[in-house]
Design an enzyme around this catalytic site. Structure first.
Site, short mmCIF file in Angstrom:
data_model
loop_
_atom_site.label_atom_id
_atom_site.label_comp_id
_atom_site.label_asym_id
_atom_site.label_seq_id
_atom_site.Cartn_x
_atom_site.Cartn_y
_atom_site.Cartn_z
N GLU A 174 0.85 -1.19 0.00
CA GLU A 174 0.00 0.00 0.00
C GLU A 174 0.89 1.24 0.00
OE1 GLU A 174 -2.15 0.66 3.80
OE2 GLU A 174 -1.40 -1.31 4.36
N HIS A 206 -1.54 -10.29 12.34
CA HIS A 206 -1.08 -9.02 11.78
C HIS A 206 -0.83 -8.09 12.97
CE1 HIS A 206 -0.82 -5.25 9.79
NE2 HIS A 206 -2.00 -4.83 10.21
N CYS A 266 -3.22 -3.86 4.63
CA CYS A 266 -2.23 -4.79 5.19
C CYS A 266 -2.55 -6.24 4.85
CB CYS A 266 -2.14 -4.62 6.70
SG CYS A 266 -1.80 -2.93 7.20
N1 COA Z 1 1.46 2.66 30.95
C1 COA Z 1 0.90 1.60 30.33
N2 COA Z 1 -0.09 1.69 29.41
C2 COA Z 1 -0.52 2.92 29.08
C3 COA Z 1 0.03 4.07 29.65
C4 COA Z 1 1.06 3.91 30.64
N3 COA Z 1 1.63 4.95 31.23
N4 COA Z 1 -0.60 5.15 29.13
C5 COA Z 1 -1.52 4.68 28.24
N5 COA Z 1 -1.47 3.33 28.21
C6 COA Z 1 -2.24 2.42 27.38
C7 COA Z 1 -3.71 2.75 27.29
O1 COA Z 1 -4.41 2.28 28.40
C8 COA Z 1 -4.09 2.04 25.99
O2 COA Z 1 -4.20 0.67 26.24
P1 COA Z 1 -5.53 -0.11 25.74
O3 COA Z 1 -5.60 0.08 24.25
O4 COA Z 1 -5.27 -1.52 26.14
O5 COA Z 1 -6.68 0.52 26.43
C9 COA Z 1 -2.82 2.20 25.14
O6 COA Z 1 -1.77 2.54 26.05
C10 COA Z 1 -2.91 3.29 24.10
O7 COA Z 1 -3.34 4.45 24.76
P2 COA Z 1 -4.43 5.41 24.09
O8 COA Z 1 -4.68 6.55 24.98
O9 COA Z 1 -5.59 4.59 23.65
O10 COA Z 1 -3.55 5.89 22.84
P3 COA Z 1 -3.90 6.83 21.65
O11 COA Z 1 -5.20 7.53 21.79
O12 COA Z 1 -2.69 7.67 21.48
O13 COA Z 1 -4.06 5.83 20.40
C11 COA Z 1 -3.69 4.04 18.87
C12 COA Z 1 -3.41 4.58 20.25
C13 COA Z 1 -3.09 2.64 18.73
C14 COA Z 1 -5.19 3.96 18.60
C15 COA Z 1 -3.02 4.97 17.83
O14 COA Z 1 -1.64 4.85 17.97
C16 COA Z 1 -3.41 4.68 16.40
O15 COA Z 1 -4.35 5.25 15.90
N6 COA Z 1 -2.66 3.82 15.71
C17 COA Z 1 -2.98 3.37 14.40
C18 COA Z 1 -4.14 2.42 14.47
C19 COA Z 1 -3.91 1.20 13.70
O16 COA Z 1 -2.80 0.72 13.57
N7 COA Z 1 -4.98 0.67 13.17
C20 COA Z 1 -4.82 -0.43 12.32
C21 COA Z 1 -5.40 -1.67 12.89
S1 COA Z 1 -4.92 -2.71 11.63
#
Ligand code: COA
Length: 389
Positions: free
Chosen positions: A79, A233, A111
């Site tokens: 992609e 994945h 993916c």
């Molecule tokens: N210690 C441990 N864990 C912590 C933490 C700390 N100090 N602070 C936050 N976390 C955890 C949160 O609880 C959360 O865990 P959970 O998902 O099990 O609830 C995780 O870290 C991520 O925190 P969050 O606040 O949800 O992060 P974010 O709003 O910045 O977004 C993603 C995280 C993954 C959604 C973001 O990086 C993203 O959009 N990535 C791309 C999505 C993707 O790859 N999609 C494709 C699927 S194929």
């Protein structure tokens, strides 16, 4: 006759950024990236590598002259394509020195596409067992600096040779696919970075896994106890862990512990590379096979492939005797030998990609140790170089 994965070989960047350092630079707690997202290092792909060079660098080291003579199908799944018309596979075939009688195509479905490639190649070899197919998943995951998706970037390519009587994994004919129109992640034609609804996308991923995994169990009359390991994945390694946890209630407490332990092996290399879109599931498979001492020939491995948009597939294979012979055994050492870059250096490299501009451009490739590099653009044509030639 068995058909499946005969060899796997990986290529990425010689550079990485440390995730604790990136977290601090983004005013996040390091444990959010290390534990919450599940990544410890992230490959930083320099401008001298693109989907074409990564693919060629992944495949070249594993191919013998006999392989090259037998390959009559090359599928490049990506992609991160470099042209809206010409298949990346044509460039890759030239760099690899494949013969002219090769069917070369590029596949796209986020993916998921490399899995479509593997399954198409499996069918092809079943009909032509004297031939081999080369399938490469190659991508650079780019969400953008200072975005929520930034800690889930990375890049690399996984090359897989599909043959009869494979050394590594004999694929079964069983699989369950799910394909529906979902807007969880996409990249409009004018964008170099992905658009994503991260939380929505993560939920859809779990829904898809539940659907195809349970569909597979029902269709094949198997239970979770039949599987030695499940690989996923991994856009970030916590994603696969969440999916695995969602089906653990189907297993006994002892089986749950075993599946979690195998998953830890299966994510160990992905933790150090980050997301590589199409190749991510297969890096996880390689990670399992390289680092898990408890596997045995005959073990049933389940693979969950997911591509936003969205398409998912769950399929299986049996581990073959002497499977280590088909693996990229040098990969852990190559990852350990990479150079750590600072956050400002990573940011500068992120911005230094070949511009979407018709002007001639030159790229500094001299520090790139990989065999195949992108050196720039002349007359609106990408220039690729074999540094060993
Ligand atoms: N210690 C441990 N864990 C912590 C933490 C700390 N100090 N602070 C936050 N976390 C955890 C949160 O609880 C959360 O865990 P959970 O998902 O099990 O609830 C995780 O870290 C991520 O925190 P969050 O606040 O949800 O992060 P974010 O709003 O910045 O977004 C993603 C995280 C993954 C959604 C973001 O990086 C993203 O959009 N990535 C791309 C999505 C993707 O790859 N999609 C494709 C699927 S194929």
């Amino acid at each position: 006759m068995k058909v499946g994965i005969d060899k796997l070989h990986f290529a990425s960047s010689q550079l990485y950024v440390d995730m604790s350092e990136l977290a601090l630079a983004r005013q996040a707690e390091p444990d959010k990236y290390l534990i919450g997202i599940g990544q410890s290092q992230m490959a930083v792909v320099p401008p001298s590598q693109d989907a074409v060079t990564l693919a060629a660098n992944a495949a070249a080291p594993m191919l013998t002259e006999a392989d090259i003579a037998a390959i009559d199908l090359l599928i490049v799944a990506t992609e991160s394509g470099v042209d809206n018309s010409k298949a990346a596979a044509i460039y890759v075939a030239k760099l690899l020195g494949l013969n002219r009688r090769v069917r070369t195509i590029e596949l796209k479905e986020a993916c998921y596409a490399a899995t479509a490639g593997v399954k198409l190649a499996q069918s092809h070899v079943q009909v032509h067992p004297d031939k081999k197919a080369l399938v490469i998943g190659t991508d650079i995951a780019r969400y953008g600096l200072h975005t929520p998706g930034e800690p889930t970037q990375g890049g690399g390519a996984m090359a897989m040779l599909i043959s009869a009587e494979p050394q590594v994994l004999a694929l079964t004919d069983d699989s369950v696919v799910l394909s529906q129109d979902v807007m969880d992640f996409w990249r409009p034609i004018y964008q170099t970075t992905a658009l994503v609804d991260g939380k929505y996308s993560s939920n859809i991923y779990i829904d898809y896994f539940q659907d195809v995994f349970k569909g597979y169990l029902a269709q094949t009359s198997t239970t979770i106890a039949n599987f030695k390991a499940l690989v996923f994945h991994l856009p970030y390694t916590k994603m696969g862990l969440k999916a695995l946890r969602s089906v653990l209630p189907l297993a006994t407490p002892t089986q749950q512990q075993a599946l979690l332990a195998h998953f830890d092996c299966a994510r160990s290399l992905n933790r150090k590379v980050g997301n590589l879109y199409t190749g991510s599931l297969y890096l996880s498979l390689l990670s399992l096979l390289l680092t898990d001492a408890k596997l045995q020939p005959g073990d049933l491995i389940g693979l969950f492939s997911y591509g936003s948009g969205a398409e998912g597939e769950f399929y299986t294979g049996h581990l073959q005797p002497g499977y280590q012979r088909g693996l990229d055994l040098g990969l852990p050492q190559r990852l350990a030998n990479r150079r750590r870059v600072s956050v400002p250096e990573y940011e500068a490299l992120f911005e230094a990609q070949l511009k979407l501009d018709p002007a001639d451009q030159a790229i500094a490739f001299q520090d790139d140790p990989h065999r195949f590099v992108l050196t720039g653009q002349i007359n609106e044509q990408r220039q690729y170089l074999d540094q060993w030639a």
